[in-house]
Structures are given as structure tokens and as C-alpha cells.
Motif scaffolding. Structure first.
Motif, PDB file in Angstrom:
ATOM      1  N   ARG A  54       0.829  -1.209   0.000  1.00 31.45           N
ATOM      2  CA  ARG A  54       0.000   0.000   0.000  1.00 31.45           C
ATOM      3  C   ARG A  54       0.868   1.265   0.000  1.00 31.45           C
ATOM      4  NH1 ARG A  54      -3.575  -2.960   3.478  1.00 31.45           N
ATOM      5  NH2 ARG A  54      -2.622  -2.031   5.330  1.00 31.45           N
ATOM      6  N   ALA A  55       1.958   1.237   0.764  1.00 34.74           N
ATOM      7  CA  ALA A  55       2.842   2.405   0.813  1.00 34.74           C
ATOM      8  C   ALA A  55       3.476   2.667  -0.551  1.00 34.74           C
ATOM      9  CB  ALA A  55       3.932   2.197   1.866  1.00 34.74           C
ATOM     10  N   LEU A  56       3.886   1.607  -1.229  1.00 37.72           N
ATOM     11  CA  LEU A  56       4.509   1.769  -2.552  1.00 37.72           C
ATOM     12  C   LEU A  56       3.483   2.222  -3.585  1.00 37.72           C
ATOM     13  CD1 LEU A  56       6.830  -1.347  -2.414  1.00 37.72           C
ATOM     14  CD2 LEU A  56       7.556   1.059  -2.406  1.00 37.72           C
ATOM     15  N   GLU A  57       2.289   1.680  -3.503  1.00 35.24           N
ATOM     16  CA  GLU A  57       1.237   2.123  -4.426  1.00 35.24           C
ATOM     17  C   GLU A  57       0.876   3.585  -4.170  1.00 35.24           C
ATOM     18  OE1 GLU A  57      -1.716  -0.824  -3.691  1.00 35.24           O
ATOM     19  OE2 GLU A  57      -0.906  -2.224  -5.187  1.00 35.24           O
ATOM     20  N   ARG A  58       0.902   3.995  -2.905  1.00 38.13           N
ATOM     21  CA  ARG A  58       0.646   5.403  -2.576  1.00 38.13           C
ATOM     22  C   ARG A  58       1.759   6.283  -3.161  1.00 38.13           C
ATOM     23  NH1 ARG A  58      -2.233   7.834   1.713  1.00 38.13           N
ATOM     24  NH2 ARG A  58      -2.329  10.079   1.263  1.00 38.13           N
ATOM     25  N   ALA A  59       3.006   5.828  -3.022  1.00 34.34           N
ATOM     26  CA  ALA A  59       4.130   6.584  -3.564  1.00 34.34           C
ATOM     27  C   ALA A  59       3.994   6.769  -5.071  1.00 34.34           C
ATOM     28  CB  ALA A  59       5.453   5.882  -3.238  1.00 34.34           C
ATOM     29  N   LEU A  60       3.600   5.704  -5.752  1.00 36.06           N
ATOM     30  CA  LEU A  60       3.502   5.767  -7.211  1.00 36.06           C
ATOM     31  C   LEU A  60       2.272   6.534  -7.669  1.00 36.06           C
ATOM     32  CD1 LEU A  60       4.761   2.182  -8.007  1.00 36.06           C
ATOM     33  CD2 LEU A  60       5.915   4.341  -8.498  1.00 36.06           C
ATOM     34  N   ALA A  61       1.252   6.585  -6.839  1.00 30.70           N
ATOM     35  CA  ALA A  61       0.095   7.426  -7.168  1.00 30.70           C
ATOM     36  C   ALA A  61       0.491   8.898  -7.134  1.00 30.70           C
ATOM     37  CB  ALA A  61      -1.048   7.157  -6.196  1.00 30.70           C
ATOM     38  N   ILE A  62       1.421   9.227  -6.226  1.00 31.99           N
ATOM     39  CA  ILE A  62       1.901  10.598  -6.107  1.00 31.99           C
ATOM     40  C   ILE A  62       2.915  10.910  -7.204  1.00 31.99           C
ATOM     41  CG2 ILE A  62       3.165  12.205  -4.618  1.00 31.99           C
ATOM     42  CD1 ILE A  62       2.082  10.451  -2.239  1.00 31.99           C
ATOM     43  N   ASP A  63       3.851   9.982  -7.416  1.00 31.18           N
ATOM     44  CA  ASP A  63       4.913  10.190  -8.409  1.00 31.18           C
ATOM     45  C   ASP A  63       5.085   8.909  -9.221  1.00 31.18           C
ATOM     46  OD1 ASP A  63       7.092  10.752  -9.946  1.00 31.18           O
ATOM     47  OD2 ASP A  63       8.453  11.209  -8.288  1.00 31.18           O
ATOM     48  N   PRO A  64       4.392   8.788 -10.337  1.00 26.78           N
ATOM     49  CA  PRO A  64       4.475   7.574 -11.158  1.00 26.78           C
ATOM     50  C   PRO A  64       5.847   7.343 -11.782  1.00 26.78           C
ATOM     51  CG  PRO A  64       2.541   8.891 -11.724  1.00 26.78           C
ATOM     52  CD  PRO A  64       3.414   9.745 -10.867  1.00 26.78           C
ATOM     53  N   HIS A  65       6.718   8.349 -11.716  1.00 28.42           N
ATOM     54  CA  HIS A  65       8.038   8.238 -12.328  1.00 28.42           C
ATOM     55  C   HIS A  65       9.141   7.966 -11.314  1.00 28.42           C
ATOM     56  CE1 HIS A  65       5.684  10.484 -15.358  1.00 28.42           C
ATOM     57  NE2 HIS A  65       6.380   9.768 -16.204  1.00 28.42           N
ATOM     58  N   LEU A  66       8.768   7.552 -10.115  1.00 23.32           N
ATOM     59  CA  LEU A  66       9.753   7.265  -9.076  1.00 23.32           C
ATOM     60  C   LEU A  66      10.267   5.834  -9.256  1.00 23.32           C
ATOM     61  CD1 LEU A  66      11.227   8.308  -6.590  1.00 23.32           C
ATOM     62  CD2 LEU A  66       9.277   7.574  -5.199  1.00 23.32           C
ATOM     63  N   ALA A  67      11.441   5.724  -9.877  1.00 22.33           N
ATOM     64  CA  ALA A  67      11.976   4.405 -10.237  1.00 22.33           C
ATOM     65  C   ALA A  67      12.190   3.514  -9.022  1.00 22.33           C
ATOM     66  CB  ALA A  67      13.283   4.572 -11.012  1.00 22.33           C
ATOM     67  N   GLU A  68      12.686   4.082  -7.924  1.00 21.58           N
ATOM     68  CA  GLU A  68      12.949   3.278  -6.729  1.00 21.58           C
ATOM     69  C   GLU A  68      11.685   2.589  -6.233  1.00 21.58           C
ATOM     70  OE1 GLU A  68      14.443   3.730  -2.088  1.00 21.58           O
ATOM     71  OE2 GLU A  68      14.551   5.458  -3.431  1.00 21.58           O
ATOM     72  N   ALA A  69      10.568   3.294  -6.289  1.00 18.51           N
ATOM     73  CA  ALA A  69       9.311   2.699  -5.828  1.00 18.51           C
ATOM     74  C   ALA A  69       8.895   1.548  -6.739  1.00 18.51           C
ATOM     75  CB  ALA A  69       8.213   3.757  -5.775  1.00 18.51           C
ATOM     76  N   HIS A  70       9.088   1.700  -8.048  1.00 20.05           N
ATOM     77  CA  HIS A  70       8.769   0.610  -8.967  1.00 20.05           C
ATOM     78  C   HIS A  70       9.647  -0.616  -8.700  1.00 20.05           C
ATOM     79  CE1 HIS A  70       5.853   2.566 -11.603  1.00 20.05           C
ATOM     80  NE2 HIS A  70       6.627   3.648 -11.642  1.00 20.05           N
TER      81      HIS A  70
END
Length: 204
Positions: A54-70
């Protein structure tokens, strides 16, 4: 790390996202804190697994271009056995962060694992080019330094490949990631080893 540090890290990152719920990197770091504590302190690979996702999906909802989260999401899916989702997440990481060190480190492992050593070496060289340690090496050599000390990250020290589940969150943190001979060749590329005193050290 000392006793209680990982639990404290969790609390601080939880506080960070409470104060600024729009901070994508804080959500990514929170997922990493859960993962590292589960793997290293509690020896529980499934520790707060749903919260990590959920935390990673939240991060990517905010910044879809954050490679580390992907990348972290891809590794989460590997740990939970969802290979298709892991491949999709890592492919997206490569699209949005082709020069991200975490993306490149994972690619190096994959290429070497699959026997494509030339590609692995080429990627290792790219990784070294953007790794601050590499720049530090060469800068100091240019000033006349004749000794080099190499620190390895924890997965290297303990014999884990960079994309192993137990290596999650630790690749490159306290030193360089070395998974095979090609990594060492890339690390010391263009450094005149016959003229140098070299040593290897461990940071924890």
C-alpha cells in the motif's frame, strides 16, 4: 544499527507520511523500513507485507516516475510469488529510470544470471559511472592518491545477489554491490592496480 533502530525508523517514516502525505519518497522509504525490519530483525519476510504494498502504491500514485518505488514494488511481488506483476513493475522501473542505480544493479544481476556477461559488464560500467564512489576513486587518484579501500554492501558481504529477497533495501547502502567478476572489473576499470595499494573493508 543498534537495538531498536529499525523500529525507530518505522516510527519516524510513519510520522513523516502523516506530516506530509504527498511525499512519495517518504512512502517508499516507509515500505523499505518495514521490509528491512522484517528481514533483518524479525526474520519474517511477510512482515507488514500488505502495508508495504500500500505504501509503494501510494508513492507511485503521487509520483508515477519514481523508479525506486517501482523496483521495490517489483521485489515485493517477487517475495509474494507474483512473477507477472514483478516483471511488469520492473519493466516500468526501467522505463522511468533507465539510469537509476537500483534499476541498473538489478539489471546487472539479471544479465549475469542469464549468462549475458558482456551486457552485464556494460551495465556495470554504466553503474560505476554514476556511482559517487567511482567518481571519488578517480578524483582522489588524480590528486596523487596511491591507496584505495573498497567497502562492500551488506548483500555482498553475506553472499546474496542484489535481487534476492533478503537483499531488499540494502543494495549499495553501506558500500558497493559486487555480484560477480564483471562487477569487480568495472569497479577498477582504468585504475592502475599495479601502482596502487588496495584493501577491502566492511561497513555495517
Amino acid at each position: 544499527r543498534g537495538p531498536g533502530d529499525l523500529a525507530a525508523a518505522e516510527r519516524h517514516f510513519e510520522r513523516a507520511v502523516a506530516l506530509d502525505p504527498g511525499h512519495a519518497r517518504a512512502w517508499t522509504a516507509l515500505a523499505g523500513a518495514y521490509n528491512v525490519r522484517g528481514m533483518e530483525e524479525l526474520l519474517d519476510p511477510e512482515y507488514r507485507s500488505e502495508e508495504q504494498q500500500r505504501a509503494l502504491e501510494r508513492a507511485l500514485a503521487i509520483d508515477p516516475h519514481l523508479a525506486e518505488a517501482h523496483v521495490r514494488l517489483a521485489r515485493h511481488f517477487v517475495a509474494t510469488g507474483d512473477r507477472a506483476a514483478a516483471e511488469a513493475a520492473f519493466a516500468r522501473a526501467g522505463e522511468v529510470g533507465p539510469h537509476d542505480p537500483l534499476v541498473l544493479a538489478t539489471l546487472v544481476y539479471r544479465e549475469s544470471r542469464d549468462g549475458r556477461l558482456e551486457q552485464a559488464i556494460e551495465l556495470s560500467q554504466r553503474l560505476i559511472e554514476i556511482d559517487p564512489l567511482s567518481a571519488l576513486y578517480r578524483g582522489n587518484l588524480a590528486k596523487g592518491q596511491t591507496g584505495l579501500s573498497v567497502a562492500f554492501d551488506l548483500p555482498t558481504q553475506t553472499g546474496y545477489d542484489p535481487d534476492h529477497v533478503l537483499a531488499k533495501g540494502e543494495v549499495g547502502k553501506v558500500g558497493v554491490s559486487i555480484a560477480h567478476l564483471g562487477d569487480m572489473r568495472a569497479l577498477f576499470k582504468d585504475i592502475p592496480l599495479v601502482e596502487m595499494n588496495t584493501s577491502m573493508t566492511i561497513n555495517a
